[in-house]
Design a protein around this motif. Structure first.
Motif, PDB file in Angstrom:
ATOM      1  N   GLU A  89     -26.604  26.974  41.079  1.00 47.89           N
ATOM      2  CA  GLU A  89     -27.993  26.815  41.512  1.00 47.89           C
ATOM      3  C   GLU A  89     -28.899  26.307  40.395  1.00 47.89           C
ATOM      4  N   TYR A  90     -28.617  26.714  39.158  1.00 48.17           N
ATOM      5  CA  TYR A  90     -29.523  26.300  38.078  1.00 48.17           C
ATOM      6  C   TYR A  90     -29.509  24.792  37.856  1.00 48.17           C
ATOM      7  N   LEU A  91     -28.477  24.096  38.350  1.00 46.68           N
ATOM      8  CA  LEU A  91     -28.438  22.645  38.212  1.00 46.68           C
ATOM      9  C   LEU A  91     -29.597  22.006  38.979  1.00 46.68           C
ATOM     10  N   VAL A  92     -29.776  22.402  40.235  1.00 46.51           N
ATOM     11  CA  VAL A  92     -30.875  21.831  41.023  1.00 46.51           C
ATOM     12  C   VAL A  92     -32.213  22.333  40.500  1.00 46.51           C
ATOM     13  N   THR A  93     -32.264  23.560  39.993  1.00 41.26           N
ATOM     14  CA  THR A  93     -33.498  24.087  39.411  1.00 41.26           C
ATOM     15  C   THR A  93     -33.935  23.241  38.217  1.00 41.26           C
ATOM     16  N   ILE A  94     -32.992  22.933  37.331  1.00 41.52           N
ATOM     17  CA  ILE A  94     -33.298  22.159  36.128  1.00 41.52           C
ATOM     18  C   ILE A  94     -33.763  20.746  36.487  1.00 41.52           C
ATOM     19  N   GLU A  95     -33.056  20.099  37.417  1.00 39.34           N
ATOM     20  CA  GLU A  95     -33.413  18.717  37.747  1.00 39.34           C
ATOM     21  C   GLU A  95     -34.794  18.636  38.394  1.00 39.34           C
ATOM     22  N   VAL A  96     -35.130  19.589  39.250  1.00 38.37           N
ATOM     23  CA  VAL A  96     -36.467  19.600  39.846  1.00 38.37           C
ATOM     24  C   VAL A  96     -37.518  19.901  38.781  1.00 38.37           C
ATOM     25  N   ALA A  97     -37.233  20.864  37.905  1.00 35.37           N
ATOM     26  CA  ALA A  97     -38.186  21.208  36.845  1.00 35.37           C
ATOM     27  C   ALA A  97     -38.466  20.000  35.949  1.00 35.37           C
ATOM     28  N   LYS A  98     -37.437  19.218  35.649  1.00 36.21           N
ATOM     29  CA  LYS A  98     -37.618  18.029  34.817  1.00 36.21           C
ATOM     30  C   LYS A  98     -38.558  17.027  35.479  1.00 36.21           C
ATOM     31  N   LYS A  99     -38.418  16.861  36.789  1.00 33.87           N
ATOM     32  CA  LYS A  99     -39.293  15.933  37.506  1.00 33.87           C
ATOM     33  C   LYS A  99     -40.739  16.430  37.513  1.00 33.87           C
ATOM     34  N   VAL A 114     -47.254  22.947  31.840  1.00 30.23           N
ATOM     35  CA  VAL A 114     -46.187  23.753  31.264  1.00 30.23           C
ATOM     36  C   VAL A 114     -45.302  24.208  32.420  1.00 30.23           C
ATOM     37  N   VAL A 115     -44.013  23.920  32.340  1.00 33.87           N
ATOM     38  CA  VAL A 115     -43.066  24.302  33.393  1.00 33.87           C
ATOM     39  C   VAL A 115     -42.180  25.419  32.858  1.00 33.87           C
ATOM     40  N   ALA A 116     -42.269  26.574  33.484  1.00 34.73           N
ATOM     41  CA  ALA A 116     -41.513  27.743  33.042  1.00 34.73           C
ATOM     42  C   ALA A 116     -40.352  28.000  34.000  1.00 34.73           C
ATOM     43  N   LEU A 117     -39.193  28.334  33.438  1.00 37.67           N
ATOM     44  CA  LEU A 117     -38.001  28.617  34.230  1.00 37.67           C
ATOM     45  C   LEU A 117     -37.659  30.098  34.149  1.00 37.67           C
ATOM     46  N   GLU A 118     -37.183  30.640  35.268  1.00 35.34           N
ATOM     47  CA  GLU A 118     -36.741  32.038  35.313  1.00 35.34           C
ATOM     48  C   GLU A 118     -37.819  32.981  34.763  1.00 35.34           C
ATOM     49  N   GLY A 125     -35.925  42.707  45.688  1.00 39.02           N
ATOM     50  CA  GLY A 125     -34.887  41.760  45.302  1.00 39.02           C
ATOM     51  C   GLY A 125     -35.027  41.324  43.859  1.00 39.02           C
ATOM     52  N   LYS A 126     -34.709  40.058  43.596  1.00 33.01           N
ATOM     53  CA  LYS A 126     -34.640  39.596  42.214  1.00 33.01           C
ATOM     54  C   LYS A 126     -35.988  39.673  41.517  1.00 33.01           C
ATOM     55  N   LYS A 127     -35.947  39.766  40.207  1.00 30.47           N
ATOM     56  CA  LYS A 127     -37.151  39.987  39.414  1.00 30.47           C
ATOM     57  C   LYS A 127     -37.642  38.721  38.720  1.00 30.47           C
ATOM     58  N   ARG A 128     -37.081  37.572  39.034  1.00 25.55           N
ATOM     59  CA  ARG A 128     -37.478  36.319  38.387  1.00 25.55           C
ATOM     60  C   ARG A 128     -37.837  35.268  39.428  1.00 25.55           C
ATOM     61  N   VAL A 129     -38.668  34.320  39.002  1.00 28.41           N
ATOM     62  CA  VAL A 129     -39.017  33.170  39.832  1.00 28.41           C
ATOM     63  C   VAL A 129     -38.393  31.944  39.187  1.00 28.41           C
ATOM     64  N   ASP A 130     -37.757  31.089  40.002  1.00 34.67           N
ATOM     65  CA  ASP A 130     -37.011  29.954  39.446  1.00 34.67           C
ATOM     66  C   ASP A 130     -37.901  29.002  38.650  1.00 34.67           C
ATOM     67  N   ILE A 131     -39.000  28.550  39.240  1.00 29.98           N
ATOM     68  CA  ILE A 131     -39.883  27.587  38.582  1.00 29.98           C
ATOM     69  C   ILE A 131     -41.333  28.024  38.771  1.00 29.98           C
ATOM     70  N   VAL A 132     -42.075  28.069  37.678  1.00 35.20           N
ATOM     71  CA  VAL A 132     -43.517  28.310  37.740  1.00 35.20           C
ATOM     72  C   VAL A 132     -44.192  27.215  36.921  1.00 35.20           C
ATOM     73  N   VAL A 133     -45.136  26.513  37.533  1.00 30.93           N
ATOM     74  CA  VAL A 133     -45.832  25.416  36.869  1.00 30.93           C
ATOM     75  C   VAL A 133     -47.265  25.845  36.549  1.00 30.93           C
ATOM     76  N   PHE A 134     -47.642  25.706  35.282  1.00 29.67           N
ATOM     77  CA  PHE A 134     -48.991  26.010  34.814  1.00 29.67           C
ATOM     78  C   PHE A 134     -49.669  24.724  34.351  1.00 29.67           C
ATOM     79  N   THR A 135     -51.002  24.782  34.237  1.00 33.41           N
ATOM     80  CA  THR A 135     -51.685  23.743  33.484  1.00 33.41           C
ATOM     81  C   THR A 135     -51.358  23.985  32.009  1.00 33.41           C
ATOM     82  N   SER A 136     -51.955  23.212  31.135  1.00 31.15           N
ATOM     83  CA  SER A 136     -51.670  23.396  29.712  1.00 31.15           C
ATOM     84  C   SER A 136     -52.137  24.759  29.200  1.00 31.15           C
ATOM     85  N   ASP A 137     -53.055  25.410  29.934  1.00 31.47           N
ATOM     86  CA  ASP A 137     -53.516  26.751  29.574  1.00 31.47           C
ATOM     87  C   ASP A 137     -52.759  27.778  30.403  1.00 31.47           C
TER      88      ASP A 137
END
Length: 283
Positions: A41-51, A58-62, A125-137
C-alpha cells in the motif's frame, strides 16, 4: 491554496504512476507474463504524495492521530487567546475575559480528549493517517487529509477510512477551526482482460455502497455541512491490450503466442469537505 480539481488531478496521476512503478519493478521478462499489481500500500501512498508536493506545501506521511489532535488543540487555544487579547485592559474586564478564556480552553481540552477523537487501537482502528497536506505553516490546520487503499480492499475497509476522515474534519469544526479542509479516500480497480466499461461495472456495487453510506451520513444533522463525491476517475484511466509475440520455429513457421491478457485500470476517489467544488469537480 488547494482546490478539489488539484486534489483529483494529483490523486489520479499518483495512482496511475504507482501502476507504472509496479510494472517497472516486474523487470523486462516478467512484464510479458505478469500483471503489475500495486503492492504494498505504501507504494501508491508515496506516488500520490509526490504528486501533491509543491513549494508552498508540506506533505506529511503516516501522521499520528495524536499529532493531529494536539496540533488542532494548540491552534484552537491560540485563536481563543488572540481574540481575548483584543478586549479592554480594565482590571474587571481582564478578570472576566480571563475566566471566559479559561472556560473556552477547558472546552477545547474536553473536545480533543473525548473518546470520539481518541482513535484508539481497540476503538477507532489505526492511529495514523496516510497523507496529510499542510500549507508551509504546519501550525495551521491541514488543507487535506487522505487515506490510501489497494484495489483488493473490501467496501467495509474503504467505508471505515471514509468515516475516520469525516470524524477528523468534524473535530476541526468542533474546535472552531472551520476553514476549508478537504478529505479523500482513494483506491483503484483493475479488470484483467477487460475494458473501462467493464471496470465501471465491476466497481458499481462498491460505489453504490459508498454513496448509500454517505447519504446516510449527511442525513445526520451533525454532518449537514458535509459535501461528497465518489466515483472512478476518468483522468488517468488506462487500458492495456493483450500482450502477444510471434514465436519463430526452426522450420521457418511462426506462431502467435499470447503472453498475458490485457487489463483495464481506473483510479477511484471519495472526495469530502464543505466546499461547493467537492460536488462540482470533474472526475
Amino acid at each position: 491554496m488547494i482546490t478539489a480539481d488539484n486534489i483529483v488531478d494529483d490523486i489520479a496521476k499518483g495512482v496511475r504512476e504507482a501502476l507504472r512503478t509496479s510494472e517497472f519493478l516486474l523487470g523486462a521478462e516478467a512484464r510479458e507474463f505478469q500483471h503489475p499489481e500495486i503492492h504494498p500500500e505504501y507504494l501508491v501512498t508515496i506516488e500520490v504524495a509526490k504528486k501533491m508536493g509543491r513549494m508552498d506545501r508540506v506533505v506529511a506521511l503516516e501522521t499520528h492521530m495524536d499529532d493531529l489532535r494536539n496540533n488542532a488543540k494548540r491552534k484552537a487555544i491560540s485563536v481563543k487567546m488572540l481574540k481575548s487579547s483584543k478586549y479592554s485592559k480594565a482590571k474587571e474586564e481582564r478578570e472576566s475575559i480571563s475566566a471566559l478564556r479559561d472556560a473556552e480552553i477547558a472546552k477545547i481540552n474536553q473536545i480533543v480528549s473525548g473518546s470520539t477523537y481518541q482513535f484508539s487501537a481497540a476503538g477507532k482502528g489505526k492511529k495514523r493517517v496516510d497523507i496529510v497536506v499542510f500549507t508551509s505553516d504546519t501550525k495551521d490546520p491541514p488543507v487535506l487529509i487522505a487515506e490510501a487503499k489497494l484495489g483488493s480492499q473490501t467496501p467495509d475497509a474503504i467505508i471505515a477510512d471514509i468515516d475516520r476522515v469525516i470524524t477528523l474534519l468534524q473535530m476541526y469544526r468542533d474546535l472552531g477551526l472551520d476553514h476549508n479542509i478537504y478529505g479523500a479516500v482513494f483506491f483503484y480497480r483493475m479488470l484483467k482482460g477487460g475494458s473501462i466499461l467493464g471496470v465501471q461495472g465491476n466497481a458499481r456495487n462498491l460505489l453504490e455502497r459508498i454513496s448509500s453510506h454517505l447519504s446516510n451520513k449527511k442525513a445526520d444533522v451533525k454532518y449537514s455541512w458535509l459535501k461528497s463525491k465518489a466515483d472512478l476517475l476518468s483522468r488517468e484511466s488506462y487500458v492495456e491490450p493483450i500482450q502477444a509475440y510471434e514465436e519463430l520455429y526452426d522450420d521457418g513457421s511462426t506462431e502467435t503466442v499470447f503472453a498475458r491478457r490485457g487489463f483495464a485500470f481506473a483510479p477511484g476517489l471519495v472526495l469530502l469537505g464543505r466546499s461547493d467544488d467537492v460536488e462540482t469537480v470533474s472526475f
